[in-house]
Every structure is written in structure tokens, then in C-alpha cells.
Design a protein around this motif. Structure first.
Motif, PDB file in Angstrom:
ATOM      1  N   ALA A  19       0.812  -1.217   0.000  1.00  0.00           N
ATOM      2  CA  ALA A  19       0.000   0.000   0.000  1.00  0.00           C
ATOM      3  C   ALA A  19       0.848   1.270   0.000  1.00  0.00           C
ATOM      4  CB  ALA A  19      -0.970   0.008   1.179  1.00  0.00           C
ATOM      5  N   ALA A  20       2.043   1.199  -0.555  1.00  0.00           N
ATOM      6  CA  ALA A  20       2.940   2.357  -0.660  1.00  0.00           C
ATOM      7  C   ALA A  20       3.212   2.994   0.696  1.00  0.00           C
ATOM      8  CB  ALA A  20       2.381   3.385  -1.634  1.00  0.00           C
ATOM      9  N   LYS A  21       3.414   2.165   1.709  1.00  0.00           N
ATOM     10  CA  LYS A  21       3.729   2.683   3.042  1.00  0.00           C
ATOM     11  C   LYS A  21       5.148   3.240   3.075  1.00  0.00           C
ATOM     12  CE  LYS A  21       0.610  -0.359   5.607  1.00  0.00           C
ATOM     13  NZ  LYS A  21       0.513  -1.433   6.645  1.00  0.00           N
ATOM     14  N   VAL A  22       5.364   4.226   3.936  1.00  0.00           N
ATOM     15  CA  VAL A  22       6.682   4.849   4.060  1.00  0.00           C
ATOM     16  C   VAL A  22       7.613   3.905   4.803  1.00  0.00           C
ATOM     17  CG1 VAL A  22       7.957   6.842   4.900  1.00  0.00           C
ATOM     18  CG2 VAL A  22       5.600   7.123   4.128  1.00  0.00           C
ATOM     19  N   ILE A  23       8.773   3.636   4.217  1.00  0.00           N
ATOM     20  CA  ILE A  23       9.778   2.804   4.874  1.00  0.00           C
ATOM     21  C   ILE A  23      11.069   3.568   5.133  1.00  0.00           C
ATOM     22  CG2 ILE A  23       8.848   0.641   3.989  1.00  0.00           C
ATOM     23  CD1 ILE A  23      10.971   0.688   1.812  1.00  0.00           C
ATOM     24  N   PHE A  24      11.181   4.766   4.575  1.00  0.00           N
ATOM     25  CA  PHE A  24      12.375   5.577   4.805  1.00  0.00           C
ATOM     26  C   PHE A  24      12.096   7.002   4.368  1.00  0.00           C
ATOM     27  CE2 PHE A  24      16.413   7.476   3.437  1.00  0.00           C
ATOM     28  CZ  PHE A  24      17.173   7.301   4.595  1.00  0.00           C
ATOM     29  N   GLY A  25      12.746   7.942   5.045  1.00  0.00           N
ATOM     30  CA  GLY A  25      12.673   9.331   4.633  1.00  0.00           C
ATOM     31  C   GLY A  25      11.672  10.155   5.415  1.00  0.00           C
ATOM     32  N   PRO A  26      11.545  11.436   5.058  1.00  0.00           N
ATOM     33  CA  PRO A  26      10.734  12.370   5.841  1.00  0.00           C
ATOM     34  C   PRO A  26       9.243  12.339   5.546  1.00  0.00           C
ATOM     35  CG  PRO A  26      11.808  13.540   4.043  1.00  0.00           C
ATOM     36  CD  PRO A  26      12.316  12.119   3.988  1.00  0.00           C
ATOM     37  N   ALA A  27       8.801  11.617   4.533  1.00  0.00           N
ATOM     38  CA  ALA A  27       7.370  11.582   4.236  1.00  0.00           C
ATOM     39  C   ALA A  27       6.597  11.041   5.429  1.00  0.00           C
ATOM     40  CB  ALA A  27       7.097  10.739   3.000  1.00  0.00           C
ATOM     41  N   ALA A  28       5.405  11.593   5.681  1.00  0.00           N
ATOM     42  CA  ALA A  28       4.636  11.252   6.885  1.00  0.00           C
ATOM     43  C   ALA A  28       3.539  10.228   6.632  1.00  0.00           C
ATOM     44  CB  ALA A  28       4.013  12.515   7.480  1.00  0.00           C
ATOM     45  N   ARG A  29       3.169  10.008   5.387  1.00  0.00           N
ATOM     46  CA  ARG A  29       2.092   9.051   5.118  1.00  0.00           C
ATOM     47  C   ARG A  29       2.299   8.374   3.772  1.00  0.00           C
ATOM     48  NH1 ARG A  29      -2.247  11.433   1.947  1.00  0.00           N
ATOM     49  NH2 ARG A  29      -1.685  13.573   1.338  1.00  0.00           N
ATOM     50  N   SER A  30       1.535   7.316   3.551  1.00  0.00           N
ATOM     51  CA  SER A  30       1.650   6.527   2.324  1.00  0.00           C
ATOM     52  C   SER A  30       1.178   7.332   1.123  1.00  0.00           C
ATOM     53  CB  SER A  30       0.810   5.247   2.436  1.00  0.00           C
ATOM     54  OG  SER A  30       1.160   4.499   3.591  1.00  0.00           O
ATOM     55  N   LEU A  31       1.606   6.884  -0.058  1.00  0.00           N
ATOM     56  CA  LEU A  31       1.073   7.461  -1.284  1.00  0.00           C
ATOM     57  C   LEU A  31      -0.384   7.024  -1.442  1.00  0.00           C
ATOM     58  CD1 LEU A  31       4.022   6.755  -3.776  1.00  0.00           C
ATOM     59  CD2 LEU A  31       3.464   8.940  -2.693  1.00  0.00           C
ATOM     60  N   PRO A  32      -1.297   7.945  -1.734  1.00  0.00           N
ATOM     61  CA  PRO A  32      -2.698   7.548  -1.937  1.00  0.00           C
ATOM     62  C   PRO A  32      -2.828   6.532  -3.071  1.00  0.00           C
ATOM     63  CG  PRO A  32      -2.517   9.928  -1.682  1.00  0.00           C
ATOM     64  CD  PRO A  32      -1.116   9.413  -1.809  1.00  0.00           C
ATOM     65  N   GLN A  33      -3.715   5.561  -2.878  1.00  0.00           N
ATOM     66  CA  GLN A  33      -3.915   4.508  -3.871  1.00  0.00           C
ATOM     67  C   GLN A  33      -5.210   4.743  -4.632  1.00  0.00           C
ATOM     68  OE1 GLN A  33      -3.879   0.526  -2.277  1.00  0.00           O
ATOM     69  NE2 GLN A  33      -4.364  -0.432  -4.254  1.00  0.00           N
ATOM     70  N   LEU A  34      -5.154   4.503  -5.951  1.00  0.00           N
ATOM     71  CA  LEU A  34      -6.307   4.678  -6.823  1.00  0.00           C
ATOM     72  C   LEU A  34      -6.949   3.317  -7.090  1.00  0.00           C
ATOM     73  CD1 LEU A  34      -7.734   6.907  -8.638  1.00  0.00           C
ATOM     74  CD2 LEU A  34      -6.368   5.969 -10.519  1.00  0.00           C
ATOM     75  N   PRO A  35      -8.265   3.186  -6.887  1.00  0.00           N
ATOM     76  CA  PRO A  35      -8.920   1.898  -7.165  1.00  0.00           C
ATOM     77  C   PRO A  35      -9.031   1.654  -8.670  1.00  0.00           C
ATOM     78  CG  PRO A  35     -10.552   3.538  -6.514  1.00  0.00           C
ATOM     79  CD  PRO A  35      -9.200   4.189  -6.349  1.00  0.00           C
ATOM     80  N   ILE A  36      -8.531   0.515  -9.132  1.00  0.00           N
ATOM     81  CA  ILE A  36      -8.568   0.204 -10.562  1.00  0.00           C
ATOM     82  C   ILE A  36      -9.098  -1.200 -10.792  1.00  0.00           C
ATOM     83  CG2 ILE A  36      -6.664   1.767 -11.112  1.00  0.00           C
ATOM     84  CD1 ILE A  36      -4.843  -0.718 -11.310  1.00  0.00           C
ATOM     85  N   THR A  37      -9.575  -1.434 -12.000  1.00  0.00           N
ATOM     86  CA  THR A  37      -9.995  -2.754 -12.448  1.00  0.00           C
ATOM     87  C   THR A  37      -9.930  -2.744 -13.976  1.00  0.00           C
ATOM     88  OG1 THR A  37     -11.745  -4.423 -12.317  1.00  0.00           O
ATOM     89  CG2 THR A  37     -12.445  -2.130 -12.510  1.00  0.00           C
ATOM     90  N   THR A  38     -10.594  -3.661 -14.650  1.00  0.00           N
ATOM     91  CA  THR A  38     -10.618  -3.697 -16.116  1.00  0.00           C
ATOM     92  C   THR A  38     -12.059  -3.647 -16.597  1.00  0.00           C
ATOM     93  OG1 THR A  38     -10.583  -6.123 -16.092  1.00  0.00           O
ATOM     94  CG2 THR A  38      -8.470  -4.973 -16.306  1.00  0.00           C
ATOM     95  N   ASP A  39     -12.232  -3.083 -17.813  1.00  0.00           N
ATOM     96  CA  ASP A  39     -13.575  -3.071 -18.393  1.00  0.00           C
ATOM     97  C   ASP A  39     -13.778  -4.320 -19.241  1.00  0.00           C
ATOM     98  OD1 ASP A  39     -12.089  -2.624 -20.667  1.00  0.00           O
ATOM     99  OD2 ASP A  39     -12.739  -0.546 -20.961  1.00  0.00           O
ATOM    100  N   ASP A  40     -14.867  -4.364 -19.961  1.00  0.00           N
ATOM    101  CA  ASP A  40     -15.208  -5.552 -20.738  1.00  0.00           C
ATOM    102  C   ASP A  40     -14.224  -5.816 -21.876  1.00  0.00           C
ATOM    103  OD1 ASP A  40     -17.399  -5.799 -19.105  1.00  0.00           O
ATOM    104  OD2 ASP A  40     -18.755  -4.734 -20.470  1.00  0.00           O
TER     105      ASP A  40
END
Length: 370
Positions: A327-348
Motif C-alpha cells: 500500500a505504498a507505506k513509508v519505509i524511509f525518509g521524511p514523508a509522513a504518510r503513504s502514497l494515496p492509492q487509486l482503485p482500478i480494475t478492467t472493463d469488458d
């Protein structure tokens, strides 16, 4: 008569040597004598300066200088007025579309203000002040009472010579020109950067998805940045890849450049056996293909580097590092929160689509308080 060479003995005092018409001998180790800074003999003042300038010419120069000071004052007021008022219209001067206009107005008005004041002061010195010679004798660094008294007298003479007291029009217009310049930094300090308010709580993904669903589709297609071509999941099947995508049709949106800056997204293919979807987001990926905001949550730089072996997303500005598999969690550095995730799927037809907007604001964490 034999030559005689002086090899010692007391040195003749300088005063005595001077009285006898001889040059005093230099004592080894003493600095060379340079006399006064300027020649003691006064040279005639330049034509048209100070006392050589008649009162009629002085009055003309005074009016010209006062006009320049008034121009400087008006330009400073125009700078402040544009910054506070006019620049707030049509999206403000901080938008990309208004950047050139605001730079021209703000830079132009401030340049005219400084230039007019500089020319006015230069003309004041050249046309209304005398060119008396100043003689400074070498002496003890410690000032005695007569020296201090002499300085006071010289200062008062200089003030009188500058006409600052004699010509109140120049004094008042100079103060009028300088006052707005003193206020300008206070106005600038109040805005070290535009607050986004609630503009970053949603991106173009939201209205694009809503429009697509209103047309009977499951979501809006992801298109490759630069080519605007939709992307199938099969086209992005190799694990370890990363590509930048945008919502379809964003280039036709109002303020497209601003919307692109907020909606820019990185698409990463993480090996399915290593991907750990967050709780409640199990269906937000397609076989390990996951989408995150490209805007770093530290200060907003593009998190555009990806290590295929470690599956780490890196921001080159301050080395914030995010885990693409978790979930793009921070593992190093000054960032305070994860990168927001976009919900995706596929169409027909197998194209990758977004089914909603980012569930949280994109960009730096402190912007959430906007």
C-alpha cells in the motif's frame, strides 16, 4: 673630501628635518606615508553642481526628482494592489496559466519603483549637492572631543548641503516613495505559498469516473501520459514495470495543466505473490498491477523512481521511500504518510479503468490542513 656613510646614531626628528628643507628619513617598519585621502588644494566644483547651480535650474531639477519619487510610490502601490486584488481573480496568480502574467506585472511594477527611486536619488546628488573636497588626516583611531565635535559640525553641514531640510518637497516625496517599499515585504510574508484549501481533496479522477458511469461504463480508462492511448492489462503484464498514466479526456478539462498536476498517477506491476493489498482494498488492483499517486506526501515532488528488485518507490528530492507491495507505506525518509492509492480494475474490453477517485487528499501531508 671623503664619502661618509651613516651607520647609526640618533635619527633626526621629522619636524626638524622638515624645517631644514630635507626629506625626513623613514624608520624601518613604519608604513609609507600617504598623506591625505584627497589633495588639500580644492578643485573647482563640476559645472552645474551645488553652489554653481542657479535656483531656477535647482527648482527644475527638484520637480524632476519629485516626479520620479512619485512614480516610484505609484509603482509600489500598484505592486501591492495587483498582489492583493487583481491577482486573486480568475484562479489567482499562482495557477500555471497565470504565471507569466503575474510575473510581468509584479516584476515590472517593482522594477519601475526601484529604478525611479534610484534615478531620483542619483539626480539629487548630481544636481543639487555641492562637490566639496573632503580631507581626512591620519590619526589615532580613538576620537577625542574636538573630533566628535567636528564630525557633528560636518554632519550638519552635509545635511544642509544635501538640501534635505531646505527642500521639503523632495523630502516628503522621498518618504512617500520609500513607505510602500517598506510595506511590500510585509505583504509578501503573509503568503509564502497559496493554501490549496479543499482543492486537493479531489482530483479529476472523481468527475471523470462519474461521467463514465453516467454513460453506462464501469469507470474511466487509464491513458498513457504523453500518448493518451488506453492501456490494457495485457499490455502491462511484465512484473517490475512502472508507467505514468492519467484519466482519459483530462486534456479537454478546464485548467487542464492544474488538473494533470493533481491527477498524475504511477502504474506499477508488482509480482502477485509479493503483493499485500490493504484491508478493504483487495479489489483495487489487477493481478498485482496497482496505481498510486505520483505526488510525494512530503513536499510534493514527483515520486518517479522505482527499484524493480526491492519494489520500492523513491522520491529523488529528499529520498522518501515507499513500499509498492504494501500500500505504498513509508519505509524511509521524511514523508509522513503513504502514497494515496487509486482503485482500478478492467472493463469488458480488458482496458485498465479507475472506479473512483483517491480516497484521501494527494500531495504533502501539511496541505491536508488547507
Amino acid at each position: 673630501m671623503s664619502d661618509h656613510k651613516d651607520t647609526g646614531g640618533p635619527l633626526e626628528p621629522e619636524d626638524s628635518a622638515a624645517e631644514n628643507g630635507r626629506t625626513p628619513r623613514k624608520v624601518i617598519g613604519t608604513p609609507p606615508q600617504t598623506g591625505t585621502l584627497l589633495a588639500a588644494e580644492e578643485e573647482p566644483a563640476p559645472q552645474g553642481a551645488g553652489d554653481e547651480l542657479d535656483e531656477a535650474s535647482a527648482k527644475r531639477a527638484e520637480r524632476v526628482i519629485a516626479s520620479l519619487f512619485l512614480l516610484a510610490s505609484a509603482s509600489s502601490v500598484a505592486f501591492i494592489a495587483y498582489y492583493i486584488g487583481w491577482s486573486g481573480r480568475n484562479g489567482g496568480m499562482h495557477g500555471i496559466d497565470r504565471a507569466l502574467e503575474s510575473n510581468l506585472w509584479l516584476g515590472g511594477t517593482m522594477a519601475v519603483s526601484f529604478l525611479a527611486m534610484a534615478i531620483g536619488i542619483t539626480l539629487w546628488v548630481r544636481r543639487l549637492m555641492t562637490s566639496k573636497q573632503i580631507v581626512q588626516q591620519r590619526g589615532d583611531l580613538r576620537s577625542d572631543e574636538p573630533t566628535r565635535q567636528a564630525f557633528t559640525e560636518d554632519f550638519l553641514d552635509g545635511a544642509e548641503d544635501s538640501a534635505i531640510t531646505k527642500r521639503p518637497l523632495l523630502r516628503r516625496t522621498l518618504l512617500l516613495a520609500a513607505a510602500p517599499l517598506g510595506l511590500a515585504p510585509l505583504v509578501l510574508l503573509r503568503d509564502l505559498g497559496p493554501l490549496p484549501e479543499k482543492k486537493l481533496r479531489s482530483t479529476y479522477w472523481g468527475p471523470a469516473v462519474a461521467k463514465a458511469k453516467a454513460g453506462g461504463k464501469k469507470g474511466v480508462r487509464l491513458v498513457v501520459d504523453g500518448t493518451d492511448k488506453p492501456l490494457r492489462a495485457s499490455d502491462f503484464a511484465s512484473p517490475g514495470g512502472m508507467i505514468t498514466v492519467l484519466p482519459e479526456g483530462i486534456h479537454h478539462a478546464d485548467h487542464a495543466l492544474n488538473e494533470i498536476a493533481k491527477a498524475v498517477t504511477i502504474l506499477i506491476n508488482v509480482p502477485a505473490d509479493k503483493f499485500k493489498p490493504a484491508k478493504g482494498r483487495e479489489n483495487w488492483h489487477v493481478g498485482g498491477i496497482v496505481a498510486y499517486s505520483k505526488i510525494c506526501t512530503h513536499v510534493g515532488c514527483p515520486a518517479a523512481l522505482y527499484e524493480q528488485t526491492t519494489h520500492h518507490i523513491l522520491c529523488p528530492c529528499h529520498q522518501s521511500t515507499f513500499d509498492a507491495t504494501d500500500a505504498a507505506k513509508v519505509i524511509f525518509g521524511p514523508a509522513a504518510r503513504s502514497l494515496p492509492q487509486l482503485p482500478i480494475t478492467t472493463d469488458d474490453e480488458g482496458y485498465l479503468i479507475a472506479t473512483g477517485d483517491y480516497p484521501e487528499p494527494v500531495g504533502p501531508s501539511f496541505w491536508e490542513r488547507g
